[in-house]
Motif scaffolding. Structure first.
Motif, PDB file in Angstrom:
ATOM      1  N   HIS A 244       0.830  -1.217   0.000  1.00 24.38           N
ATOM      2  CA  HIS A 244       0.000   0.000   0.000  1.00 24.38           C
ATOM      3  C   HIS A 244       0.860   1.261   0.000  1.00 24.38           C
ATOM      4  O   HIS A 244       0.767   2.088   0.923  1.00 24.38           O
ATOM      5  CB  HIS A 244      -0.933   0.030   1.226  1.00 24.38           C
ATOM      6  CG  HIS A 244      -1.954  -1.047   1.196  1.00 24.38           C
ATOM      7  ND1 HIS A 244      -2.987  -1.075   0.304  1.00 24.38           N
ATOM      8  CD2 HIS A 244      -2.072  -2.178   1.926  1.00 24.38           C
ATOM      9  CE1 HIS A 244      -3.719  -2.158   0.502  1.00 24.38           C
ATOM     10  NE2 HIS A 244      -3.181  -2.860   1.469  1.00 24.38           N
ATOM     11  N   PRO A 245       1.722   1.424  -0.976  1.00 27.47           N
ATOM     12  CA  PRO A 245       2.700   2.512  -0.901  1.00 27.47           C
ATOM     13  C   PRO A 245       2.064   3.899  -0.850  1.00 27.47           C
ATOM     14  O   PRO A 245       1.017   4.128  -1.457  1.00 27.47           O
ATOM     15  CB  PRO A 245       3.502   2.344  -2.191  1.00 27.47           C
ATOM     16  CG  PRO A 245       2.669   1.504  -3.081  1.00 27.47           C
ATOM     17  CD  PRO A 245       1.827   0.648  -2.211  1.00 27.47           C
ATOM     18  N   LEU A 246       2.731   4.760  -0.113  1.00 20.83           N
ATOM     19  CA  LEU A 246       2.282   6.144   0.008  1.00 20.83           C
ATOM     20  C   LEU A 246       3.415   7.026  -0.507  1.00 20.83           C
ATOM     21  O   LEU A 246       4.558   6.890  -0.068  1.00 20.83           O
ATOM     22  CB  LEU A 246       2.003   6.451   1.489  1.00 20.83           C
ATOM     23  CG  LEU A 246       1.522   7.866   1.799  1.00 20.83           C
ATOM     24  CD1 LEU A 246       0.153   8.120   1.178  1.00 20.83           C
ATOM     25  CD2 LEU A 246       1.431   8.066   3.309  1.00 20.83           C
ATOM     26  N   LEU A 247       3.072   7.919  -1.435  1.00 24.96           N
ATOM     27  CA  LEU A 247       4.103   8.807  -1.993  1.00 24.96           C
ATOM     28  C   LEU A 247       4.094  10.137  -1.258  1.00 24.96           C
ATOM     29  O   LEU A 247       3.053  10.766  -1.094  1.00 24.96           O
ATOM     30  CB  LEU A 247       3.826   9.023  -3.490  1.00 24.96           C
ATOM     31  CG  LEU A 247       4.745  10.003  -4.214  1.00 24.96           C
ATOM     32  CD1 LEU A 247       6.183   9.489  -4.254  1.00 24.96           C
ATOM     33  CD2 LEU A 247       4.259  10.255  -5.643  1.00 24.96           C
ATOM     34  N   LEU A 248       5.274  10.535  -0.804  1.00 31.61           N
ATOM     35  CA  LEU A 248       5.448  11.861  -0.218  1.00 31.61           C
ATOM     36  C   LEU A 248       6.341  12.638  -1.172  1.00 31.61           C
ATOM     37  O   LEU A 248       7.478  12.210  -1.438  1.00 31.61           O
ATOM     38  CB  LEU A 248       6.132  11.768   1.149  1.00 31.61           C
ATOM     39  CG  LEU A 248       5.268  11.311   2.323  1.00 31.61           C
ATOM     40  CD1 LEU A 248       5.125   9.814   2.320  1.00 31.61           C
ATOM     41  CD2 LEU A 248       5.864  11.766   3.622  1.00 31.61           C
ATOM     42  N   THR A 249       5.838  13.727  -1.693  1.00 33.72           N
ATOM     43  CA  THR A 249       6.638  14.469  -2.658  1.00 33.72           C
ATOM     44  C   THR A 249       6.518  15.963  -2.389  1.00 33.72           C
ATOM     45  O   THR A 249       5.590  16.393  -1.696  1.00 33.72           O
ATOM     46  CB  THR A 249       6.222  14.101  -4.104  1.00 33.72           C
ATOM     47  OG1 THR A 249       7.141  14.672  -5.009  1.00 33.72           O
ATOM     48  CG2 THR A 249       4.816  14.565  -4.440  1.00 33.72           C
ATOM     49  N   THR A 250       7.464  16.730  -2.935  1.00 35.38           N
ATOM     50  CA  THR A 250       7.467  18.162  -2.646  1.00 35.38           C
ATOM     51  C   THR A 250       7.030  18.943  -3.875  1.00 35.38           C
ATOM     52  O   THR A 250       7.647  18.810  -4.926  1.00 35.38           O
ATOM     53  CB  THR A 250       8.889  18.605  -2.220  1.00 35.38           C
ATOM     54  OG1 THR A 250       9.277  17.780  -1.130  1.00 35.38           O
ATOM     55  CG2 THR A 250       8.922  20.049  -1.787  1.00 35.38           C
ATOM     56  N   GLY A 251       5.976  19.737  -3.736  1.00 34.10           N
ATOM     57  CA  GLY A 251       5.524  20.587  -4.836  1.00 34.10           C
ATOM     58  C   GLY A 251       4.828  19.794  -5.923  1.00 34.10           C
ATOM     59  O   GLY A 251       4.610  18.588  -5.815  1.00 34.10           O
ATOM     60  N   LYS A 252       4.538  20.497  -7.014  1.00 42.76           N
ATOM     61  CA  LYS A 252       3.739  19.879  -8.077  1.00 42.76           C
ATOM     62  C   LYS A 252       4.608  19.164  -9.120  1.00 42.76           C
ATOM     63  O   LYS A 252       4.194  18.202  -9.737  1.00 42.76           O
ATOM     64  CB  LYS A 252       2.920  20.960  -8.808  1.00 42.76           C
ATOM     65  CG  LYS A 252       1.845  21.601  -7.940  1.00 42.76           C
ATOM     66  CD  LYS A 252       0.546  20.787  -7.973  1.00 42.76           C
ATOM     67  CE  LYS A 252      -0.479  21.308  -7.003  1.00 42.76           C
ATOM     68  NZ  LYS A 252      -0.249  20.916  -5.601  1.00 42.76           N
ATOM     69  N   MET A 253       5.826  19.676  -9.310  1.00 45.91           N
ATOM     70  CA  MET A 253       6.654  19.075 -10.368  1.00 45.91           C
ATOM     71  C   MET A 253       7.453  17.902  -9.835  1.00 45.91           C
ATOM     72  O   MET A 253       7.821  17.860  -8.670  1.00 45.91           O
ATOM     73  CB  MET A 253       7.585  20.121 -10.976  1.00 45.91           C
ATOM     74  CG  MET A 253       6.873  20.961 -12.036  1.00 45.91           C
ATOM     75  SD  MET A 253       7.972  22.112 -12.781  1.00 45.91           S
ATOM     76  CE  MET A 253       8.621  21.202 -14.156  1.00 45.91           C
ATOM     77  N   ARG A 254       7.748  17.004 -10.748  1.00 44.04           N
ATOM     78  CA  ARG A 254       8.460  15.792 -10.339  1.00 44.04           C
ATOM     79  C   ARG A 254       9.871  16.108  -9.834  1.00 44.04           C
ATOM     80  O   ARG A 254      10.355  15.526  -8.877  1.00 44.04           O
ATOM     81  CB  ARG A 254       8.518  14.865 -11.543  1.00 44.04           C
ATOM     82  CG  ARG A 254       9.199  13.575 -11.245  1.00 44.04           C
ATOM     83  CD  ARG A 254       9.118  12.654 -12.424  1.00 44.04           C
ATOM     84  NE  ARG A 254       9.962  11.520 -12.222  1.00 44.04           N
ATOM     85  CZ  ARG A 254      10.338  10.708 -13.175  1.00 44.04           C
ATOM     86  NH1 ARG A 254       9.926  10.914 -14.409  1.00 44.04           N
ATOM     87  NH2 ARG A 254      11.123   9.689 -12.912  1.00 44.04           N
ATOM     88  N   TYR A 255      10.533  17.032 -10.531  1.00 43.27           N
ATOM     89  CA  TYR A 255      11.901  17.374 -10.136  1.00 43.27           C
ATOM     90  C   TYR A 255      11.915  18.764  -9.509  1.00 43.27           C
ATOM     91  O   TYR A 255      11.370  19.706 -10.072  1.00 43.27           O
ATOM     92  CB  TYR A 255      12.822  17.359 -11.352  1.00 43.27           C
ATOM     93  CG  TYR A 255      12.906  16.003 -12.001  1.00 43.27           C
ATOM     94  CD1 TYR A 255      13.345  14.906 -11.292  1.00 43.27           C
ATOM     95  CD2 TYR A 255      12.532  15.831 -13.334  1.00 43.27           C
ATOM     96  CE1 TYR A 255      13.417  13.655 -11.889  1.00 43.27           C
ATOM     97  CE2 TYR A 255      12.608  14.588 -13.938  1.00 43.27           C
ATOM     98  CZ  TYR A 255      13.048  13.497 -13.210  1.00 43.27           C
ATOM     99  OH  TYR A 255      13.120  12.266 -13.787  1.00 43.27           O
ATOM    100  N   GLN A 256      12.580  18.852  -8.401  1.00 45.38           N
ATOM    101  CA  GLN A 256      12.584  20.086  -7.627  1.00 45.38           C
ATOM    102  C   GLN A 256      14.022  20.428  -7.265  1.00 45.38           C
ATOM    103  O   GLN A 256      14.735  19.585  -6.730  1.00 45.38           O
ATOM    104  CB  GLN A 256      11.794  19.806  -6.345  1.00 45.38           C
ATOM    105  CG  GLN A 256      11.422  20.992  -5.550  1.00 45.38           C
ATOM    106  CD  GLN A 256      10.040  21.511  -5.932  1.00 45.38           C
ATOM    107  OE1 GLN A 256       9.254  20.749  -6.465  1.00 45.38           O
ATOM    108  NE2 GLN A 256       9.765  22.767  -5.694  1.00 45.38           N
ATOM    109  N   LEU A 257      14.400  21.665  -7.535  1.00 46.64           N
ATOM    110  CA  LEU A 257      15.737  22.094  -7.095  1.00 46.64           C
ATOM    111  C   LEU A 257      15.587  22.772  -5.725  1.00 46.64           C
ATOM    112  O   LEU A 257      14.515  23.280  -5.418  1.00 46.64           O
ATOM    113  CB  LEU A 257      16.330  23.062  -8.117  1.00 46.64           C
ATOM    114  CG  LEU A 257      16.815  22.376  -9.398  1.00 46.64           C
ATOM    115  CD1 LEU A 257      16.888  23.350 -10.558  1.00 46.64           C
ATOM    116  CD2 LEU A 257      18.174  21.719  -9.184  1.00 46.64           C
ATOM    117  N   PRO A 258      16.644  22.800  -4.933  1.00 47.29           N
ATOM    118  CA  PRO A 258      16.518  23.423  -3.607  1.00 47.29           C
ATOM    119  C   PRO A 258      16.072  24.882  -3.729  1.00 47.29           C
ATOM    120  O   PRO A 258      16.487  25.587  -4.649  1.00 47.29           O
ATOM    121  CB  PRO A 258      17.946  23.351  -3.048  1.00 47.29           C
ATOM    122  CG  PRO A 258      18.612  22.270  -3.814  1.00 47.29           C
ATOM    123  CD  PRO A 258      17.987  22.250  -5.164  1.00 47.29           C
ATOM    124  N   GLY A 259      15.239  25.303  -2.788  1.00 42.48           N
ATOM    125  CA  GLY A 259      14.643  26.640  -2.844  1.00 42.48           C
ATOM    126  C   GLY A 259      15.666  27.757  -2.943  1.00 42.48           C
ATOM    127  O   GLY A 259      15.446  28.761  -3.623  1.00 42.48           O
TER     128      GLY A 259
END
Ligand SMILES: Nc1ncnc2c1ncn2[C@@H]1O[C@H](COP(=O)(O)OP(=O)(O)OP(=O)(O)O)[C@@H](O)[C@H]1O
Length: 508
Positions: free
Chosen positions: A291-306
């Motif tokens: 039952h995997p749960l995805l935790l991701t940041t923002g809407k885009m798949r690839y994210q550079l540091p803020g």
């Protein structure tokens, strides 16, 4: 066009379509973190940590409170966002009240230096709750490693014991093991007393990298060894070698309840993490996630540091070394990593830079062409600030955390956005600022811009070096080039002429 479609397309796997967005979480001070063991709170304070980063809070919620490790977690979170502690802390807390020492958590990483780094994090928190952490990376001899991992009973002098006697009580000396796949397989295959029978947690860090290569089938082997066997029903029918842990057994049965049908129970909890997590169903299927749960940041798949600033520096190909030296001079000797495209160019560029005498910084090479001991020594000196500029192949690209690196230079343009993300991610870590410069030929500019569009926070400014700086370096460059040529010829003549040539693409 095809690339853009790929970026915008929805993930193929249904469970990836409704992820938990980590960017909606806020930092949480330790005193407000639910259920945190006070001993771990103190250990974290000793590390200088007073609050948890968003990804750490999100993972904590899904593991300790109130998630209870019910689902396997896939974490896609930017470089430097604190993924290591995000898994280390809940695992240590969950194991803190274990009664008997045995191997219960396994952390697998693709390289030795990364494994050492992760072990250091565990070493800072696990002992606070009485847990021990081991390392299986091939840094020392296998015999030394075995003696660290397996506790042998004290045998009485003068009595002859049968080495094949399984009643001899071999025990694990560690609760948590940080390993690279090769050494892990060595222990699975040949270390007496090494068992994954009791394993509760498996972390696959830098997942996309680890799933790219089979590494002696380590993953299917680990999964197989932690699945149910018929042993629970027919105690005599051993599929694998019997437990060497005396009376202590973990019996995994085949689950029959909803959600567990056909799976082992108690199950092995899996956490997989990367800044560029794969969405490839066939690769993820290898992990047999529950039952995997995805935790991701923002809407885009690839994210550079803020707080990363990207710069492009366009120059003629043959003048690249001059632009590099001028840029390094502008950076004023601050810690910096220069990435090249191969181990050979890393070696050549580093040799060339060292022929520019009187540079106000020390330059060293770090690549897969060197022996591990040399690399580790270089890394230590870089961490301690004895070396300011590290010229590196992609061996340094992933996961490495070196304090004080404020600038990254792509001497050779990375071919893929994933490579850009991991290289650039050696700076701007833990909410700090950082800069990534990419040296480009004119004909590379278009491709580079297209590549950056695949990531969020992708604006890229132009950086220019005054022509006077370039002119002032020309004469020394000419003599440095001559010396480089001599050195390359000398090194080539020393190389043994053997039939087998290892491919540089195999080494990073
Ligand atoms: N809660 C925190 N407070 C302060 N610093 C932290 C915290 N958590 C982690 N750090 C620091 O942040 C840095 C980056 O952490 P870490 O190496 O775990 O990042 P990462 O997400 O795994 O990056 P990468 O994807 O590059 O491997 C480390 O120096 C770590 O010590």
């Amino acid at each position: 066009m095809a690339d853009q479609q790929k970026v915008k397309s929805v993930p193929v796997l249904p469970w990836m379509r409704n992820p938990i967005d980590v960017s909606l979480f806020e930092e949480c001070t330790l005193s407000l973190l639910p259920c945190l063991d006070p001993r771990l709170n103190e250990a974290l304070q000793n590390m200088g940590i007073s609050s948890l980063f968003p990804v750490q809070v999100a993972v904590w919620q899904e593991t300790i409170g109130p998630g209870g490790f019910e689902r396997d977690l896939c974490v896609n979170s930017p470089t430097g966002s604190g993924k290591t502690l995000a898994y280390a802390l809940p695992i240590v807390q969950a194991l803190s009240n274990r009664a008997v020492k045995c191997l219960r958590a396994l952390i697998v990483l693709p390289t030795r230096d990364l494994a050492l780094q992760v072990k250091e994090v565990f070493d800072k928190i696990a002992p606070a709750v009485g847990l021990s952490v081991g390392l299986a990376v091939g840094q020392s001899s296998i015999a030394d490693e075995i003696s660290q991992l397996i506790k042998r009973p004290k045998l009485e002098a003068g009595i002859c014991y049968d080495p094949e006697d399984f009643s001899l009580d071999l025990r694990s000396s560690v609760d948590i093991l940080v390993a690279t796949p090769g050494r892990l397989m060595d222990h699975i295959n040949s270390t007496e007393g090494f068992t994954l029978e009791h394993l509760c947690y498996l972390v696959v860090d830098e997942t996309d990298r680890l799933l790219r290569e089979a590494y002696q089938s380590w993953l299917p082997t680990v999964l197989q060894l932690t699945r149910f066997s018929d042993e629970g029903f027919f105690p005599c029918a051993h599929t694998f070698r019997p437990s060497l842990f005396g009376s202590l057994k973990t019996i995994r049965r085949s689950g029959v309840e909803r959600g567990f049908k056909g799976k082992s129970y108690p199950r092995l909890v899996k956490m997989v993490l990367s800044a560029t997590l794969t969405q490839d169903p066939s690769k993820l299927a290898q992990l047999d996630l529950h039952h995997p749960l995805l935790l991701t940041t923002g809407k885009m798949r690839y994210q550079l540091p803020g707080k990363l600033e990207s710069y492009e520096l366009v120059c003629e190909s043959k003048l690249k070394p001059l632009y590099l030296v001028a840029l390094l001079q502008n950076l004023g000797g601050e810690k910096c990593i220069v990435f090249t495209s191969s181990v050979e160019s890393t070696h050549r560029l580093c040799t060339l830079l060292n022929f520019f005498h009187d540079l106000p910084f020390k330059v060293q090479e770090y690549s897969g062409l060197q022996r591990q001991a040399v690399r580790s020594k270089t890394l230590r000196r870089f961490r301690e600030g004895e070396i300011q500029v590290l010229v590196s192949s992609d061996a340094m690209t992933r996961g490495m955390d070196v304090e004080g690196v404020r600038s990254i230079i792509n001497y050779d343009m990375p071919m893929y956005i994933k490579t850009y993300i991991h290289r650039a991610g050696r700076t701007a870590r833990a909410g700090q600022t950082g800069r990534c410069f990419t040296l480009l030929r004119k004909d590379e500019v278009k491709h580079f811009k297209k590549l950056l569009r695949k990531a969020d926070n992708n604006s890229c400014a132009v950086y220019s070096v005054p022509s006077s700086s370039i002119e002032s370096l020309r004469s020394i460059y000419t003599s440095a080039l001559e010396k480089l040529k001599e050195t390359v010829e000398m090194e080539a003549s020393k190389k043994p002429k053997v039939g087998f040539k290892s491919s540089s693409r195999e080494r990073t």
